[in-house]
Scaffold this active site. Structure first.
Site, mmCIF file in Angstrom:
data_model
loop_
_atom_site.group_PDB
_atom_site.id
_atom_site.type_symbol
_atom_site.label_atom_id
_atom_site.label_comp_id
_atom_site.label_asym_id
_atom_site.label_seq_id
_atom_site.Cartn_x
_atom_site.Cartn_y
_atom_site.Cartn_z
ATOM 1 N N ARG A 43 -13.802 3.061 1.235
ATOM 2 C CA ARG A 43 -15.310 3.867 1.034
ATOM 3 C C ARG A 43 -16.277 2.258 2.249
ATOM 4 O O ARG A 43 -16.570 1.353 1.957
ATOM 5 C CB ARG A 43 -16.024 4.000 -0.259
ATOM 6 N N HIS A 48 -5.467 3.391 -1.699
ATOM 7 C CA HIS A 48 -6.358 2.419 -1.651
ATOM 8 C C HIS A 48 -6.476 1.052 -1.746
ATOM 9 O O HIS A 48 -6.972 -0.012 -2.869
ATOM 10 C CB HIS A 48 -6.125 2.506 -3.759
ATOM 11 N N TYR A 58 -21.161 -4.650 -7.399
ATOM 12 C CA TYR A 58 -20.258 -4.534 -7.968
ATOM 13 C C TYR A 58 -19.510 -6.488 -8.452
ATOM 14 O O TYR A 58 -19.463 -6.831 -7.054
ATOM 15 C CB TYR A 58 -18.529 -3.743 -7.285
ATOM 16 N N HIS A 83 -15.645 -3.967 -11.768
ATOM 17 C CA HIS A 83 -14.941 -3.766 -10.883
ATOM 18 C C HIS A 83 -13.414 -4.800 -10.484
ATOM 19 O O HIS A 83 -12.830 -4.335 -10.284
ATOM 20 C CB HIS A 83 -15.507 -3.304 -9.633
#
EC number: 2.7.4.1
Length: 687
Positions: free
Chosen positions: A375, A435, A468, A592
């Site tokens: 992202r 990821h 985060y 996170h």
């Protein structure tokens, strides 16, 4: 390890657990010690989280129910039972949300001069301005749709704002139309600032719904609107891609268009709407009363997200700190040749990561840059710098995960930008989301090729890095850099599983090695040695890891789990998990970081990772887990990132043996401890 058979006694339902987390978020809005606009923000965050919960989790359960599929979940609770329980809890929680908004937050904001005007709040002094605004800005873009044999019920986009209008009289063609739909165009703002001369305050906003409802009769000349009710339908927004697609980007674009019109899963409507109209809509969307939410206030509170220049009603401004090692005019490459650097966002600035890439893009000695992007966004500095590097002749490889949920369209744009600049763009592995968070830079120094790596627990997104908490490691450690190189080869090429020296990686070695590390603590405890495990992740759902932690507890291993959201392990159960404590931190920043600590007979192994302890991370994603090798960095993470959070008694919640969460309270005589405030103060003291 023998197979462990879970049941509802050993495995807490993941959907209920995720909902528990959202309720902890909502609880922040109830906390009068927090700044007022931050309390409003937590109401907004709760609304957004609940939207996604319906779009993905509730939608999945409803699909199982509609297909009569048996959910093979470890808790073995039937889907219908889970949906019933979720519905009851969500209805109660939404009622609490609007109770908090209407009777606590909005009145307090009004006392501070901040006002949101709804239809019921319109006064005589507002009418002339509203009428002018409606005729000039709103009416020209509205499209009323009558509901009659030639105008069937329109196809309404997911989460769009609409009005259902009841009518009396006949239209221009002599038809007696009883109902109509008025979609609110997405091009119109949902909140409009009212002029000071009208309201007498510079911080008054009126809802678009109020303006439309005030002038709904203007849309139906010659007829009378007897009722006008705002509503919103939420739809299944999960994407399903076939494993054998020819072009992932093309297939994804096709699926994105269907997401807007998936199966309806929730209907929200103003609570004064007559039951006959509600029944009509429920029938139209194929929903039951269970999926109906009567709303006492503005539908979709995320629209309340607006900027007010009222710093006294917000958290004190915090500017992330550049670490001392980077404050001198020294090239980042020179710094990293002498030491590893650990960044703890948002307390440390994300700028060194961008600067590393910026230096690499311009450095004539840099030959290649490789990076994973999950992202980032097309406007991000990182994407622009990678494009610049490609234009400068560097070999730039970007592994872009197109399927990052709700960022798919943005990631397709990023891929196009980088491809046009000359970068090699790879979409990862079909069936496995990429990821992992990795950067690898190859630089020629003294006729040798040296590698520099960055590994992180969070996305390469500067905005997220301000909100985060995440760790990032910059290193030149040969084994780590070689492993990162091999992982990129694995992602872009073909061949067998990469054999790594330092890193653990999913879907190959991470799960197996975690089980081994837990078992080693079991063996140590059984031998009478001190054994301890501390895990900080966003979610814990993987059944085998949960079973292994139960075994560790029974052997006498001390286990502390800091789980932000979903936790399917049930702690503090006699004979099963009495040595396991689970806590969750909900505060100013979204927790996170993923950190795993094992005592390991005094060796104290500590890892940071991109992976949560969920089946999807361990078996269906490409993930990295990297060891922290320098003792000073290991001690820093242990002190600041783990023990600091275990001492928190301000933002902490603890999970009980019955699966519920209780807020930690400061014991008599104890000092208040706020982990995030401590880290802010610690960083400010270094400036």
């Amino acid at each position: 390890m023998p197979h462990f058979q879970h049941s509802s006694e050993t495995y807490y339902n993941r959907e209920l657990s995720l909902l528990d987390f959202n309720r902890r978020v909502l609880a922040q809005a109830l906390d009068s010690s927090l700044p007022l606009l931050e309390r409003l923000n937590f109401l907004i965050i709760f609304s957004r989280n609940l939207d996604e919960f319906f779009e993905i989790r509730i939608a999945g359960l409803m699909k199982q129910r509609d297909l009569n599929a048996i959910a093979r979940t470890p808790d073995a609770i039937p889907t219908e039972v889970v949906l019933d329980e979720l519905s009851q809890v969500i209805h109660d929680t939404v009622a609490q949300q609007y109770q908090t908004l209407n009777h606590a937050v909005l009145p307090a904001l009004q006392s501070e001069g901040i006002r949101f005007i709804q239809f019921k709040d319109i006064l005589e002094k507002h009418r002339a301005w509203i009428s002018h605004y409606f005729s000039k800005e709103v009416q020209p873009v509205l499209t009323p749709i009558s509901l009659d044999p030639s105008h069937p019920f329109p196809r309404l986009v997911n989460k769009s704002l609409n009005f259902i209008v009841s009518l009396e009289g006949k239209d221009a063609f002599g038809r007696a139309i009883e109902m109509a739909i008025v979609p609110a165009p997405r091009s119109l703002p949902r909140l409009i600032k009212m002029p000071v001369e009208v309201e007498g305050s510079a911080e008054t906003q009126i809802f678009l719904t109020a303006i439309i409802q005030q002038h709904i009769n203007d849309l139906f000349p010659g007829m009378k609107a007897t009722g006008c009710y705002a509503f919103r339908v939420t739809r299944n927004a999960d994407l399903v891609l076939a494993e054998d697609v020819d072009d992932l980007a093309v297939a994804l674009k096709d699926e994105l268009s269907s997401r807007r019109f998936g199966r309806a899963v929730r209907l929200e409507i103003e609570d004064d709407c007559p039951q006959s109209i509600i029944d009509y809509l429920l029938d139209e969307f194929d929903l039951s009363e269970q999926e109906l939410y009567r709303i006492d206030g503005p539908i979709n509170l995320s629209r309340l997200s607006t900027s007010f220049n009222r710093p006294e009603l917000k958290y004190p401004v915090y500017t992330p700190i550049i670490p001392k090692v980077f404050r001198k005019q020294t090239a980042i490459f020179d710094v990293l040749k002498t030491q590893d650097v650990l960044l703890h966002h948002p307390f440390d600035s994300f700028q060194p990561v961008i600067n590393l890439l910026r230096e690499a893009a311009k450095d004539p000695q840099v030959l290649a840059i490789k990076q994973t992007l999950y992202r980032s966004g097309p406007d991000s500095d990182i994407v622009q710098v990678l494009a610049e590097a490609a234009r400068n002749g560097k070999e730039v490889t970007a592994v872009i995960e197109l399927r990052a949920r709700f960022d798919e369209e943005s990631n397709i744009t990023v891929a196009n930008i980088l491809q046009e600049a000359g970068a090699v763009v790879v979409y990862g592995i079909v069936g496995y989301k990429t990821h992992a968070k990795m950067i690898l830079i190859v630089r020629r120094e003294n006729n040798q090729l040296l590698r520099y790596a960055h590994l992180g627990t969070g996305n390469y997104h500067a905005g997220n890095a301000r909100m985060y908490t995440d760790y990032g490691l910059m290193t030149t450690h040969p084994d780590i850099c070689e492993d990162v190189h091999r992982m990129f080869q694995e992602l872009t090429g073909m061949g067998k599983m990469a054999k790594l020296k330092a890193l653990l990686h999913a879907p190959f070695t991470l799960h197996t090695e975690l089980l081994k590390l837990i078992e080693q603590e079991v063996v140590a405890a059984q031998a009478g040695k001190y054994a301890r495990i501390i895990v900080k992740v966003n979610a814990l759902t993987e059944p085998q890891l949960i079973a292994a932690l139960y075994r560790a507890s029974q052997a006498g291993v001390r286990v502390d789990l800091i789980i932000r959201s979903i936790c399917c392990l049930i702690p503090q159960v006699k004979g099963m998990s009495e040595n396991i404590h689970v806590r969750s931190i909900v505060g100013r920043f979204l927790e996170h970081t993923r950190v795993y600590y094992f005592e390991h007979a005094g060796e104290k192994r500590l890892y940071c990772a991109s992976a949560d302890w969920m089946g999807r991370n361990l078996f269906s994603r490409v993930e990295t887990c990297f060891p922290i090798l320098e003792s000073r960095l290991k001690k820093r993470i242990m002190k600041d990132g783990l023990l600091n959070y275990l001492d928190d008694n301000q933002n902490a919640w603890e999970m009980q043996s019955h699966g519920q969460w209780e807020k930690v309270v400061v014991e008599a005589g104890a000092e208040p401890q706020n982990a995030q405030k401590y880290l802010i103060a610690q960083k400010i003291s270094t400036v």
